[in-house]
Design a protein around this motif. Structure first.
Motif, short mmCIF file in Angstrom:
data_model
loop_
_atom_site.label_atom_id
_atom_site.label_comp_id
_atom_site.label_asym_id
_atom_site.label_seq_id
_atom_site.Cartn_x
_atom_site.Cartn_y
_atom_site.Cartn_z
N ALA A 160 3.23 -3.78 15.95
CA ALA A 160 3.68 -4.42 14.70
C ALA A 160 4.12 -5.87 14.93
CB ALA A 160 4.83 -3.62 14.09
N ASN A 161 3.96 -6.35 16.17
CA ASN A 161 4.34 -7.72 16.54
C ASN A 161 5.82 -7.99 16.32
OD1 ASN A 161 1.72 -8.56 17.37
ND2 ASN A 161 1.16 -8.75 15.22
N LEU A 162 6.65 -7.01 16.68
CA LEU A 162 8.09 -7.15 16.47
C LEU A 162 8.89 -7.15 17.77
CD1 LEU A 162 8.51 -4.76 13.43
CD2 LEU A 162 8.48 -7.25 13.42
N SER A 218 15.46 -6.28 8.70
CA SER A 218 15.05 -6.95 7.46
C SER A 218 13.96 -6.13 6.78
CB SER A 218 14.52 -8.36 7.76
OG SER A 218 13.29 -8.27 8.45
N VAL A 219 13.78 -6.38 5.51
CA VAL A 219 12.72 -5.70 4.77
C VAL A 219 11.37 -6.04 5.39
CG1 VAL A 219 11.55 -5.54 2.53
CG2 VAL A 219 14.05 -5.58 2.63
N GLU A 220 11.20 -7.30 5.78
CA GLU A 220 9.93 -7.73 6.39
C GLU A 220 9.62 -6.93 7.66
OE1 GLU A 220 8.89 -11.54 8.87
OE2 GLU A 220 8.79 -12.02 6.72
N THR A 244 10.84 -4.00 8.49
CA THR A 244 10.64 -2.60 8.11
C THR A 244 9.23 -2.40 7.55
OG1 THR A 244 13.00 -2.40 7.63
CG2 THR A 244 11.57 -0.70 6.75
N LEU A 245 8.78 -3.32 6.72
CA LEU A 245 7.43 -3.21 6.16
C LEU A 245 6.36 -3.29 7.24
CD1 LEU A 245 7.79 -5.33 2.89
CD2 LEU A 245 7.61 -2.84 3.09
N LYS A 246 6.57 -4.11 8.25
CA LYS A 246 5.61 -4.18 9.36
C LYS A 246 5.54 -2.85 10.10
CE LYS A 246 5.70 -9.14 10.26
NZ LYS A 246 6.00 -10.21 11.23
N LEU A 247 6.68 -2.23 10.31
CA LEU A 247 6.71 -0.92 10.97
C LEU A 247 6.03 0.15 10.11
CD1 LEU A 247 10.31 -1.02 12.45
CD2 LEU A 247 8.17 -0.98 13.76
N ILE A 248 6.33 0.12 8.83
CA ILE A 248 5.71 1.08 7.91
C ILE A 248 4.20 0.96 7.95
CG2 ILE A 248 5.36 1.54 5.43
CD1 ILE A 248 8.39 0.98 5.08
N SER A 252 3.46 5.60 3.64
CA SER A 252 3.61 4.80 2.42
C SER A 252 5.03 4.28 2.28
CB SER A 252 3.24 5.63 1.19
OG SER A 252 4.23 6.58 0.89
N ARG A 253 5.12 3.10 1.68
CA ARG A 253 6.43 2.50 1.42
C ARG A 253 7.25 3.37 0.49
NH1 ARG A 253 4.12 -3.07 -0.52
NH2 ARG A 253 2.30 -1.77 -0.69
N SER A 254 6.59 3.97 -0.50
CA SER A 254 7.33 4.81 -1.45
C SER A 254 7.96 6.00 -0.74
CB SER A 254 6.41 5.28 -2.57
OG SER A 254 5.36 6.06 -2.05
N TYR A 255 7.27 6.56 0.25
CA TYR A 255 7.84 7.69 0.97
C TYR A 255 9.07 7.24 1.78
CZ TYR A 255 8.77 11.31 4.29
OH TYR A 255 9.43 12.25 5.05
N VAL A 256 8.93 6.13 2.50
CA VAL A 256 10.04 5.68 3.34
C VAL A 256 11.24 5.30 2.49
CG1 VAL A 256 10.82 3.91 4.98
CG2 VAL A 256 8.57 4.97 5.26
N PHE A 257 11.04 4.49 1.47
CA PHE A 257 12.17 3.98 0.70
C PHE A 257 12.70 4.93 -0.36
CE2 PHE A 257 10.25 -0.22 2.01
CZ PHE A 257 11.24 -0.51 2.94
N LEU A 258 11.81 5.74 -0.94
CA LEU A 258 12.23 6.59 -2.06
C LEU A 258 12.15 8.09 -1.77
CD1 LEU A 258 10.32 4.67 -4.88
CD2 LEU A 258 12.73 4.44 -4.23
#
Length: 121
Positions: free
Chosen positions: A25-27, A43-45, A47-51, A57-63
């Motif tokens: 994920a280049n982190l 950061s959200v950024e 987290t989104l790279k890891l997701i 899916s983002r919806s699964y992780v966040f919601l």
């Protein structure tokens, strides 16, 4: 279960190490490990790279709601649409619902009366 646990569970299911996911994920090598073992808030950024790298899916992780990529795309497009366009899309979908889905089931008045009589005995 919170977003961190959903992200970590999804990472474990890949069979890959935290390090390999983080690097891909280049982190840096410890990004996922820090989420797992510290109280640091990424950061959200990040987290989104890891997701994205994990492939969940983002919806699964966040919601906690799993939706397919095509439904996620529709939601994103609707979020950018004008209120009028969203109303039109909702009307379009409502018109195409099967008849049984258009109306909510109505309670049976006779069954309700019978239940009331039974309860009062």
């Amino acid at each position: 279960m919170d977003w961190r646990q959903r992200l970590l569970n999804a990472a474990e299911k890949t069979g890959r190490s935290d390090r390999s996911i983080s690097l891909a994920a280049n982190l840096g090598p410890n990004a996922l490990n820090e989420i797992r073992n510290t109280s640091k808030e990424p950061s959200v950024e990040r987290t989104l790279k890891l997701i994205e790298e994990i492939g969940v899916s983002r919806s699964y992780v966040f919601l906690g709601i799993e939706i397919t990529p095509d439904v996620e795309e529709i939601v994103e497009l609707l979020g950018r649409a004008s209120p009028l366009a969203r109303q039109g899309f909702a009307a379009f979908l409502r018109e195409r619902q099967p008849p049984e889905a258009k109306t909510a089931p109505q309670p049976d008045p006779q069954a309700a009366a019978s239940e009331n009589r039974e309860a009062s005995r």
